[in-house]
Write a protein that holds these residues in place. Sequence first.
Motif, PDB file in Angstrom:
ATOM      1  N   GLY A 159      73.314 -22.670 -67.623  1.00 13.40           N
ATOM      2  CA  GLY A 159      73.146 -22.420 -69.050  1.00 13.40           C
ATOM      3  C   GLY A 159      71.808 -22.940 -69.548  1.00 13.40           C
ATOM      4  O   GLY A 159      71.124 -22.276 -70.330  1.00 13.40           O
ATOM      5  N   TYR A 160      71.419 -24.121 -69.076  1.00 15.09           N
ATOM      6  CA  TYR A 160      70.130 -24.687 -69.479  1.00 15.09           C
ATOM      7  C   TYR A 160      68.985 -23.847 -68.929  1.00 15.09           C
ATOM      8  O   TYR A 160      67.979 -23.622 -69.621  1.00 15.09           O
ATOM      9  CB  TYR A 160      70.022 -26.131 -68.980  1.00 15.09           C
ATOM     10  N   ILE A 161      69.127 -23.365 -67.683  1.00 13.42           N
ATOM     11  CA  ILE A 161      68.083 -22.520 -67.084  1.00 13.42           C
ATOM     12  C   ILE A 161      67.891 -21.260 -67.915  1.00 13.42           C
ATOM     13  O   ILE A 161      66.763 -20.853 -68.214  1.00 13.42           O
ATOM     14  CB  ILE A 161      68.454 -22.162 -65.629  1.00 13.42           C
ATOM     15  N   ARG A 162      68.993 -20.622 -68.306  1.00 13.03           N
ATOM     16  CA  ARG A 162      68.907 -19.410 -69.133  1.00 13.03           C
ATOM     17  C   ARG A 162      68.253 -19.707 -70.483  1.00 13.03           C
ATOM     18  O   ARG A 162      67.428 -18.941 -70.975  1.00 13.03           O
ATOM     19  CB  ARG A 162      70.299 -18.826 -69.346  1.00 13.03           C
ATOM     20  N   GLU A 163      68.633 -20.826 -71.065  1.00 10.89           N
ATOM     21  CA  GLU A 163      68.077 -21.205 -72.368  1.00 10.89           C
ATOM     22  C   GLU A 163      66.567 -21.412 -72.288  1.00 10.89           C
ATOM     23  O   GLU A 163      65.806 -20.914 -73.120  1.00 10.89           O
ATOM     24  CB  GLU A 163      68.773 -22.486 -72.842  1.00 10.89           C
ATOM     25  N   GLU A 215      68.558  -8.465 -69.997  1.00 11.84           N
ATOM     26  CA  GLU A 215      69.820  -8.825 -69.358  1.00 11.84           C
ATOM     27  C   GLU A 215      70.633  -7.565 -69.102  1.00 11.84           C
ATOM     28  O   GLU A 215      70.812  -6.742 -70.002  1.00 11.84           O
ATOM     29  CB  GLU A 215      70.623  -9.790 -70.244  1.00 11.84           C
ATOM     30  N   ILE A 216      71.133  -7.411 -67.869  1.00 11.20           N
ATOM     31  CA  ILE A 216      71.965  -6.264 -67.523  1.00 11.20           C
ATOM     32  C   ILE A 216      73.338  -6.753 -67.078  1.00 11.20           C
ATOM     33  O   ILE A 216      73.520  -7.946 -66.780  1.00 11.20           O
ATOM     34  CB  ILE A 216      71.325  -5.408 -66.408  1.00 11.20           C
ATOM     35  N   ASN A 217      74.292  -5.853 -67.029  1.00 24.38           N
ATOM     36  CA  ASN A 217      75.637  -6.192 -66.584  1.00 24.38           C
ATOM     37  C   ASN A 217      75.613  -6.578 -65.106  1.00 24.38           C
ATOM     38  O   ASN A 217      74.940  -5.936 -64.296  1.00 24.38           O
ATOM     39  CB  ASN A 217      76.571  -4.993 -66.796  1.00 24.38           C
ATOM     40  N   ILE A 236      67.381 -10.097 -65.533  1.00 21.77           N
ATOM     41  CA  ILE A 236      68.448 -10.936 -65.000  1.00 21.77           C
ATOM     42  C   ILE A 236      69.795 -10.320 -65.386  1.00 21.77           C
ATOM     43  O   ILE A 236      69.842  -9.323 -66.105  1.00 21.77           O
ATOM     44  CB  ILE A 236      68.367 -12.383 -65.549  1.00 21.77           C
ATOM     45  N   THR A 237      70.885 -10.895 -64.910  1.00 20.88           N
ATOM     46  CA  THR A 237      72.213 -10.432 -65.308  1.00 20.88           C
ATOM     47  C   THR A 237      72.745 -11.298 -66.443  1.00 20.88           C
ATOM     48  O   THR A 237      72.354 -12.449 -66.600  1.00 20.88           O
ATOM     49  CB  THR A 237      73.206 -10.491 -64.130  1.00 20.88           C
ATOM     50  N   ARG A 238      73.645 -10.726 -67.208  1.00 22.66           N
ATOM     51  CA  ARG A 238      74.309 -11.493 -68.271  1.00 22.66           C
ATOM     52  C   ARG A 238      75.210 -12.548 -67.648  1.00 22.66           C
ATOM     53  O   ARG A 238      75.693 -12.379 -66.520  1.00 22.66           O
ATOM     54  CB  ARG A 238      75.136 -10.567 -69.163  1.00 22.66           C
ATOM     55  N   ILE A 278      69.838 -16.082 -60.770  1.00 25.93           N
ATOM     56  CA  ILE A 278      69.918 -17.509 -61.114  1.00 25.93           C
ATOM     57  C   ILE A 278      71.071 -18.129 -60.331  1.00 25.93           C
ATOM     58  O   ILE A 278      72.234 -17.722 -60.479  1.00 25.93           O
ATOM     59  CB  ILE A 278      70.140 -17.693 -62.621  1.00 25.93           C
ATOM     60  N   GLY A 279      70.757 -19.080 -59.483  1.00 25.58           N
ATOM     61  CA  GLY A 279      71.779 -19.700 -58.635  1.00 25.58           C
ATOM     62  C   GLY A 279      71.876 -21.192 -58.846  1.00 25.58           C
ATOM     63  O   GLY A 279      71.123 -21.790 -59.617  1.00 25.58           O
ATOM     64  N   SER A 280      72.803 -21.805 -58.126  1.00 26.61           N
ATOM     65  CA  SER A 280      72.998 -23.249 -58.234  1.00 26.61           C
ATOM     66  C   SER A 280      72.352 -23.986 -57.063  1.00 26.61           C
ATOM     67  O   SER A 280      71.934 -25.133 -57.201  1.00 26.61           O
ATOM     68  CB  SER A 280      74.499 -23.581 -58.284  1.00 26.61           C
TER      69      SER A 280
END
Length: 449
Positions: free
Chosen positions: A377-381, A396-398, A351-353, A250-252
């Motif tokens: 944060g919105y993308i993750r939600e 979610e992984i480290n 994905i990563t945490r 997940i990027g910007s």
Amino acid sequence: MMSSENIMTKVVWQYSEHLPEETMEFLRGIASDYCKTKNYVYEKYAGIKSLNLLTPVYNILNEMRHCGLRELLNLPAVYYELAVADAVADIKRNWGMVKNKIGECITANKNLSDEDRIYLRTVLKLNTMYAAVLNHQEYDMPKNAIGLEIDVTRLHNLLCRLTRRYLSQPKTDRMDFFRISPNGYSYKNGTMRIVCRIPRKRVVLPLKDNRIFDRQIQIQIKQNFVALAVPVTTKIKKHNDYTNTVYLYIGSKDMLTLSNGNIYGKQLESIVNPETERLAKKNQERCKMYTVLEQSTRCGNRQKVQHIESNNLGKLKYDRQKEKERRRTETFINAEINRMFRVEKPVKIVITRPITRNRTKIYSHSVNRKLARSFRGYIRERLLYKCKLNSIELVEINAKGTGRICSVCGAEGIRQGIEFVCENCGYKSTIALNSAKNIQIKYTDANNG
């Protein structure tokens, strides 16, 4: 009848027509008293002496029914009791965050033995025991703590210190919403009729559609209308053709980069950055006007003060444009997640945490602005919500080892802007693609090992 495993709750919105000012004043008054009720509950029950009263909520509800506040505010019970319940839920969440922070301190404290940690975590799990410790009261030692070689007084003092450090009293100044229970409203001829302060009278809210509900509703107050947030149950979708495992970063700049090289949401940065810069420029101008207003007030220049207040400091247009751009961005994000589902057909997404921002590093103003308006944060939600809705497992992984390491040879590479370069093997890629591939390698190795 559907089982609880096959349904989930989502929020749907319903809107009213434009309402007369008299109705809007009534709604703002209810929202104001709703806020006052919540703050009263915070002040009375957020401390250590009320920790045992929080469960069940009926303990506090019974006390609040006879404290005289509802009669003083003349607030109908359908609003008052939900305000109390909301406040108690906030207090519980606050205690949950305090316990989490104390738990992190217990884990990081090198001066504690394993038995010390067992005892402290046992106390945090048992509200009755935790409340007794904080209030210096007697309690029964739990079975798994009997026989431990610990200094109880020292550990109790540690718990009290950490609680004082992290416990704060909640407070709200939001006066733009309130909740109403089903017995507080009814429908008639395309209108919603809600309880008024006067017994046996109702306030009419004309609605834009004819949907009717029978559950608790949150009423959001806008400029001259209201938006109703209604929780409804929906059936979870099953996709027999969704069989792939997807590893994504997940990027910007590019919203979602997959380990197979596919990218979704390439235009995210071009949508977000112009609005971020526009808001920065607008806020700078408004800051200057606030400074002039303050100086004019001190000098007693009432004419200039009135001119600035009437022409330059209004927030209606500012908020309207900001909300419009936010909705546009959120629509784009949701559309790209849906497109990714249709194309990739995932049964599992890895994905990563989230990574905690470095608090010791000093960021530039431009970076701070972009971080503040980041939609990660919105993308993750939304990803979590849509995965649940479509029966997709989200893992979610480290994130450790997925950023600076080369996905080809495992050596540490160099990150230049958005590019990743490995001097060891010559591999070149974007940071996002290299990270996505590392996520795949890390997850696969962990499960095969």
